[in-house]
Design a protein around this motif. Sequence first.
Motif, short mmCIF file in Angstrom:
data_model
loop_
_atom_site.label_atom_id
_atom_site.label_comp_id
_atom_site.label_asym_id
_atom_site.label_seq_id
_atom_site.Cartn_x
_atom_site.Cartn_y
_atom_site.Cartn_z
N SER A 43 -8.93 0.24 -16.75
CA SER A 43 -9.97 0.98 -16.03
C SER A 43 -10.97 0.09 -15.29
N ARG A 44 -10.98 -1.21 -15.59
CA ARG A 44 -12.03 -2.05 -14.99
C ARG A 44 -11.50 -3.28 -14.24
N ASP A 62 -17.51 -4.03 -11.48
CA ASP A 62 -16.83 -3.09 -12.39
C ASP A 62 -17.76 -1.96 -12.85
N LEU A 64 -19.00 0.04 -10.59
CA LEU A 64 -18.95 1.03 -9.51
C LEU A 64 -17.96 2.16 -9.82
N ASN A 65 -18.43 3.39 -9.67
CA ASN A 65 -17.57 4.55 -9.87
C ASN A 65 -16.81 4.87 -8.60
N HIS A 66 -15.83 5.76 -8.76
CA HIS A 66 -14.95 6.13 -7.64
C HIS A 66 -15.47 7.36 -6.89
N TYR A 98 -11.09 3.91 -5.67
CA TYR A 98 -10.08 3.26 -6.52
C TYR A 98 -8.68 3.34 -5.90
N TYR A 110 -7.91 5.84 -15.72
CA TYR A 110 -9.38 5.80 -15.79
C TYR A 110 -9.99 6.89 -16.67
N PHE A 112 -10.40 10.20 -15.94
CA PHE A 112 -11.07 11.35 -15.29
C PHE A 112 -10.16 11.95 -14.23
C1 LIG Z 1 -14.67 0.52 -13.30
S1 LIG Z 1 -15.44 1.63 -14.39
C2 LIG Z 1 -16.81 2.19 -13.49
C3 LIG Z 1 -18.11 2.05 -14.21
C4 LIG Z 1 -18.30 2.92 -15.41
N1 LIG Z 1 -18.76 4.24 -15.02
C5 LIG Z 1 -19.28 2.34 -16.41
O1 LIG Z 1 -20.07 3.09 -16.94
O2 LIG Z 1 -19.24 1.17 -16.69
C6 LIG Z 1 -14.31 2.94 -14.37
C7 LIG Z 1 -14.66 4.10 -15.27
O3 LIG Z 1 -15.77 4.85 -14.75
C8 LIG Z 1 -15.57 6.24 -14.89
N2 LIG Z 1 -15.53 6.84 -13.55
C9 LIG Z 1 -15.43 6.19 -12.36
N3 LIG Z 1 -15.46 7.03 -11.32
C10 LIG Z 1 -15.58 8.26 -11.85
C11 LIG Z 1 -15.64 9.58 -11.28
N4 LIG Z 1 -15.61 9.79 -9.96
N5 LIG Z 1 -15.75 10.63 -12.13
C12 LIG Z 1 -15.80 10.45 -13.48
N6 LIG Z 1 -15.72 9.23 -14.08
C13 LIG Z 1 -15.62 8.15 -13.27
C14 LIG Z 1 -14.27 6.40 -15.65
O4 LIG Z 1 -14.55 6.50 -17.02
C15 LIG Z 1 -13.54 5.11 -15.37
O5 LIG Z 1 -12.64 4.75 -16.40
#
Ligand SMILES: C[S@@+](CC[C@H](N)C(=O)[O-])C[C@H]1O[C@@H](n2cnc3c(N)ncnc32)[C@H](O)[C@@H]1O
Length: 254
Positions: A43-44, A62, A64-66, A98, A110, A112
């Motif tokens: 996921s990261r 890492d 950043l959300n999608h 992503y 990920y 979600f």
């Molecule tokens: C690379 S991390 C992003 C940062 C993370 N949100 C954190 O708190 O560290 C990836 C994770 O973020 C969450 N995530 C990212 N984009 C999302 C979205 N559009 N909706 C819900 N969860 C999301 C998921 O749990 C995913 O596995």
Amino acid sequence: MRRSFDEEFSALAEGMFARRPEDFPPGAFTFENFMWGAAIVSSRAYGDDEDGSFLAVPPLVDFLNHQAGALQLTRFGNGIVAYAHKHYDKGEEAFINYGGKANAQLLSQYGFLIDGNADEAVFLRLGEHLLIEEPLADQKRGLLEQLFGDGVDADTAILKLARRPREWLGLLLPVVRALALTAEDEVPENAWDLQAPQQARLEDAKARLAEGWPSGGISERNSLGLRLQISEQELLAEALVQVAERKEEALAMG
Ligand SMILES: C[S@@+](CC[C@H](N)C(=O)[O-])C[C@H]1O[C@@H](n2cnc3c(N)ncnc32)[C@H](O)[C@@H]1O
């Protein structure tokens, strides 16, 4: 997916961990911790190709959300850059993309899902959803291998059907036509010839429309149907050309 993690962990536990317990203490190298590590990487971590070569977990990036419409990370030399796709106000959450992933991929990688995901797709597996059967099973296999290219095994290949038909129509139709062959004299020399009937149908629809409504014998409704058929066929023909070009490029690159 779970099975592949089980197998990977068993191989490590029976091999490397068992041989070097001083480096891999059993209390720390548990299946639970292995799964945690695998989820973090899945996921990261960021890789610069489909195979996930040169994986890195880039600090801060890492977080950043999608979001659909945002930009994917870009790799420059030894660094990773996150470009903004729009102006962000102070305090507003910034996103990256992503990649065009279907919900099954987002969920397994990920955790979600996206409601109304524009990149939603289903995957058809050869050998499970589409079967290579007699008659002509060997010829069918040869044609499919030509269509898939890149040394893909026809018995286990996967076809991705995305929402945008341009992405798959050009490949799916010849694959289905190959699987439906029943007589030796229908087997084309070149698998891409299986697309040819589309062109014939397009010409036929155009000719009928040219003769028809309003002066000739066909009704307005039929005329509309033919127009729709023509635009659909033209769209398809365009997709076929693109797929063929991509295959030729891949072949030229060896
Ligand atoms: C690379 S991390 C992003 C940062 C993370 N949100 C954190 O708190 O560290 C990836 C994770 O973020 C969450 N995530 C990212 N984009 C999302 C979205 N559009 N909706 C819900 N969860 C999301 C998921 O749990 C995913 O596995």
